[in-house]
Design an enzyme around this catalytic site. Structure first.
Site, PDB file in Angstrom:
ATOM      1  N   SER A 129       0.841  -1.202   0.000  1.00  0.00           N
ATOM      2  CA  SER A 129       0.000   0.000   0.000  1.00  0.00           C
ATOM      3  C   SER A 129       0.872   1.246   0.000  1.00  0.00           C
ATOM      4  O   SER A 129       1.975   1.245   0.589  1.00  0.00           O
ATOM      5  CB  SER A 129      -0.884   0.000   1.249  1.00  0.00           C
ATOM      6  OG  SER A 129      -1.508   1.262   1.393  1.00  0.00           O
TER       7      SER A 129
ATOM      8  N   TYR B  83      -2.810  -1.510   9.901  1.00  0.00           N
ATOM      9  CA  TYR B  83      -2.834  -2.002   8.512  1.00  0.00           C
ATOM     10  C   TYR B  83      -1.508  -1.701   7.810  1.00  0.00           C
ATOM     11  O   TYR B  83      -0.893  -2.574   7.195  1.00  0.00           O
ATOM     12  CB  TYR B  83      -4.016  -1.344   7.788  1.00  0.00           C
ATOM     13  CG  TYR B  83      -4.031  -1.528   6.295  1.00  0.00           C
ATOM     14  CD1 TYR B  83      -4.468  -2.723   5.730  1.00  0.00           C
ATOM     15  CD2 TYR B  83      -3.624  -0.500   5.451  1.00  0.00           C
ATOM     16  CE1 TYR B  83      -4.487  -2.886   4.358  1.00  0.00           C
ATOM     17  CE2 TYR B  83      -3.647  -0.657   4.074  1.00  0.00           C
ATOM     18  CZ  TYR B  83      -4.077  -1.846   3.529  1.00  0.00           C
ATOM     19  OH  TYR B  83      -4.093  -2.011   2.164  1.00  0.00           O
TER      20      TYR B  83
HETATM   21  N1  LIG Z   1      -8.378  -0.445  -2.695  1.00  0.00           N
HETATM   22  C1  LIG Z   1      -7.396   0.264  -2.189  1.00  0.00           C
HETATM   23  O1  LIG Z   1      -7.482   1.500  -2.031  1.00  0.00           O
HETATM   24  C2  LIG Z   1      -6.090  -0.406  -1.822  1.00  0.00           C
HETATM   25  C3  LIG Z   1      -4.972   0.409  -1.659  1.00  0.00           C
HETATM   26  C4  LIG Z   1      -3.753  -0.166  -1.336  1.00  0.00           C
HETATM   27  C5  LIG Z   1      -3.661  -1.529  -1.172  1.00  0.00           C
HETATM   28  N2  LIG Z   1      -4.772  -2.308  -1.305  1.00  0.00           N
HETATM   29  C6  LIG Z   1      -4.598  -3.756  -1.121  1.00  0.00           C
HETATM   30  O2  LIG Z   1      -5.007  -4.405  -2.303  1.00  0.00           O
HETATM   31  C7  LIG Z   1      -5.492  -5.718  -2.010  1.00  0.00           C
HETATM   32  C8  LIG Z   1      -6.857  -5.909  -2.665  1.00  0.00           C
HETATM   33  O3  LIG Z   1      -7.735  -4.901  -2.200  1.00  0.00           O
HETATM   34  P1  LIG Z   1      -9.077  -4.543  -2.996  1.00  0.00           P
HETATM   35  O4  LIG Z   1      -9.182  -3.061  -3.007  1.00  0.00           O
HETATM   36  O5  LIG Z   1      -9.133  -5.288  -4.276  1.00  0.00           O
HETATM   37  O6  LIG Z   1     -10.170  -5.104  -1.966  1.00  0.00           O
HETATM   38  P2  LIG Z   1     -11.643  -5.700  -2.251  1.00  0.00           P
HETATM   39  O7  LIG Z   1     -12.231  -5.063  -3.459  1.00  0.00           O
HETATM   40  O8  LIG Z   1     -12.344  -5.584  -0.950  1.00  0.00           O
HETATM   41  O9  LIG Z   1     -11.382  -7.243  -2.596  1.00  0.00           O
HETATM   42  C9  LIG Z   1     -10.785  -8.057  -1.622  1.00  0.00           C
HETATM   43  C10 LIG Z   1     -10.472  -9.409  -2.211  1.00  0.00           C
HETATM   44  O10 LIG Z   1      -9.732 -10.168  -1.247  1.00  0.00           O
HETATM   45  C11 LIG Z   1     -10.496 -11.322  -0.883  1.00  0.00           C
HETATM   46  N3  LIG Z   1     -10.321 -11.552   0.557  1.00  0.00           N
HETATM   47  C12 LIG Z   1     -10.655 -10.723   1.578  1.00  0.00           C
HETATM   48  N4  LIG Z   1     -10.340 -11.288   2.753  1.00  0.00           N
HETATM   49  C13 LIG Z   1      -9.793 -12.504   2.479  1.00  0.00           C
HETATM   50  C14 LIG Z   1      -9.280 -13.550   3.256  1.00  0.00           C
HETATM   51  N5  LIG Z   1      -9.272 -13.515   4.599  1.00  0.00           N
HETATM   52  N6  LIG Z   1      -8.801 -14.652   2.615  1.00  0.00           N
HETATM   53  C15 LIG Z   1      -8.821 -14.699   1.280  1.00  0.00           C
HETATM   54  N7  LIG Z   1      -9.306 -13.760   0.468  1.00  0.00           N
HETATM   55  C16 LIG Z   1      -9.788 -12.663   1.076  1.00  0.00           C
HETATM   56  C17 LIG Z   1     -11.925 -11.046  -1.287  1.00  0.00           C
HETATM   57  O11 LIG Z   1     -12.602 -12.277  -1.531  1.00  0.00           O
HETATM   58  P3  LIG Z   1     -14.246 -12.352  -1.549  1.00  0.00           P
HETATM   59  O12 LIG Z   1     -14.681 -11.668  -2.835  1.00  0.00           O
HETATM   60  O13 LIG Z   1     -14.557 -13.797  -1.559  1.00  0.00           O
HETATM   61  O14 LIG Z   1     -14.720 -11.640  -0.325  1.00  0.00           O
HETATM   62  C18 LIG Z   1     -11.709 -10.229  -2.555  1.00  0.00           C
HETATM   63  O15 LIG Z   1     -11.390 -11.049  -3.645  1.00  0.00           O
HETATM   64  C19 LIG Z   1      -5.492  -5.828  -0.488  1.00  0.00           C
HETATM   65  O16 LIG Z   1      -4.331  -6.503  -0.064  1.00  0.00           O
HETATM   66  C20 LIG Z   1      -5.444  -4.381  -0.028  1.00  0.00           C
HETATM   67  O17 LIG Z   1      -4.839  -4.268   1.241  1.00  0.00           O
HETATM   68  C21 LIG Z   1      -5.986  -1.775  -1.639  1.00  0.00           C
END
Ligand SMILES: NC(=O)c1ccc[n+]([C@@H]2O[C@H](COP(=O)([O-])OP(=O)(O)OC[C@H]3O[C@@H](n4cnc5c(N)ncnc54)[C@H](OP(=O)(O)O)[C@@H]3O)[C@@H](O)[C@H]2O)c1
Length: 259
Positions: free
Chosen positions: A151, A164
């Site tokens: 992140s 986090y």
């Molecule tokens: N969005 C942002 O602003 C942002 C910024 C920086 C970093 N990130 C990082 O990017 C990554 C993806 O985030 P995103 O924005 O794509 O989030 P998201 O849209 O909420 O999607 C989360 C994904 O992770 C899966 N997941 C959640 N908890 C899990 C667990 N305990 N075990 C296995 N799978 C799990 C979910 O599966 P289900 O669909 O089955 O629930 C979904 O596929 C994360 O590591 C997050 O920390 C995000």
């Protein structure tokens, strides 16, 4: 047989959390680049199967498997499932790219963060990345690659993200150590650090809260919050042949947040 021993074999990526958000975008971008995909979900099987269908429409093969990255006791059985799927679907015993992406957010000030919240974030983001990679390592082809999703919050600080961001900081240090130790097998390991992206993450705050969205646009050089495909494309690009020599790096993909 591995892709490296057969130059005509398709490459295979395993993307955790490929059902939604950044993982979904990465899975689709990889498929558009000719890569087959094993993607995981934890609760939303329907969304995962929809991504599988979208990938098949692109003419690639895809499989969705359930995985809780917060539950390391299940990783050995998950690795067995991956092994079975590789043999049955690809007649292979290795895959090429691991994308450690799955995760959840937490917004809580330092003073209010509980031990249970910290443990949850540790299990999902750090311990999950550490031991899932360890368990899958025998299934990753020599010459393969690993991308860990971190992140922007490890470089700049926004109140409410201490637990986090600290776990993501651990993932970034781990990335360099993995690069050091896995180089002997020709495996490159890098971090992609997204800025704030419009997904379901943190209750969809960046996408659905106009004030938050405008604030992020205001401190981003390119003048908007990120979209999932800003990250999916970057992950697929990093895993492209042209970036084979990139190793042990933290690559921030944030449109220039807080520069
Ligand atoms: N969005 C942002 O602003 C942002 C910024 C920086 C970093 N990130 C990082 O990017 C990554 C993806 O985030 P995103 O924005 O794509 O989030 P998201 O849209 O909420 O999607 C989360 C994904 O992770 C899966 N997941 C959640 N908890 C899990 C667990 N305990 N075990 C296995 N799978 C799990 C979910 O599966 P289900 O669909 O089955 O629930 C979904 O596929 C994360 O590591 C997050 O920390 C995000």
């Amino acid at each position: 047989m591995t892709a490296s021993s057969n130059p005509h074999a398709s490459r295979i990526a395993l993307v955790t959390g490929g059902s939604r958000g950044l993982g979904r975008s990465a899975a689709l971008a990889l498929a558009a680049d000719g890569v087959d995909v094993i993607l995981t979900y934890v609760s939303d099987e329907a969304s995962a199967q929809a991504v599988v269908s979208d990938i098949e429409v692109k003419g690639r093969r895809a499989i969705a498997l359930r995985l809780d990255v917060g539950d390391s006791k299940t990783f050995a059985a998950f690795a067995d499932s991956v092994k079975t799927v590789l043999a049955a679907t690809w007649q292979r015993d290795r895959f090429d790219f691991l994308v450690n992406n799955a995760g959840v957010g937490l917004h809580a000030n330092f003073e209010d963060t509980t031990e249970a919240q910290l443990d949850m974030l540790y299990n999902v983001h750090f311990k999950g990345t550490y031991f899932l990679t360890q368990k899958l390592l025998p299934l990753i082809a020599d010459g393969g690659r690993i991308v860990n999703v971190s992140s922007g919050l490890t470089r700049f600080s926004i109140a409410g993200a201490s637990a986090y961001a600290a776990m993501k900081g651990g993932v970034e240090v781990l990335t360099r150590y993995l690069a050091k130790e896995l180089g002997a097998r020709g495996i490159a390991v890098n971090t992609i650090a997204p800025g704030a992206i419009e997904t379901d993450f943190s209750g969809g705050m960046v996408r659905d809260n106009p004030q938050v969205n405008a604030m992020i646009a205001g401190f981003t050089a390119l003048g908007r919050a990120g979209k999932p495909d800003d990250i999916g494309g970057a992950i697929a690009g990093l895993l492209g042949e042209g970036n084979r020599w990139v190793n042990a790096q933290r690559i921030e993909v944030s449109g220039g947040m807080m520069v």
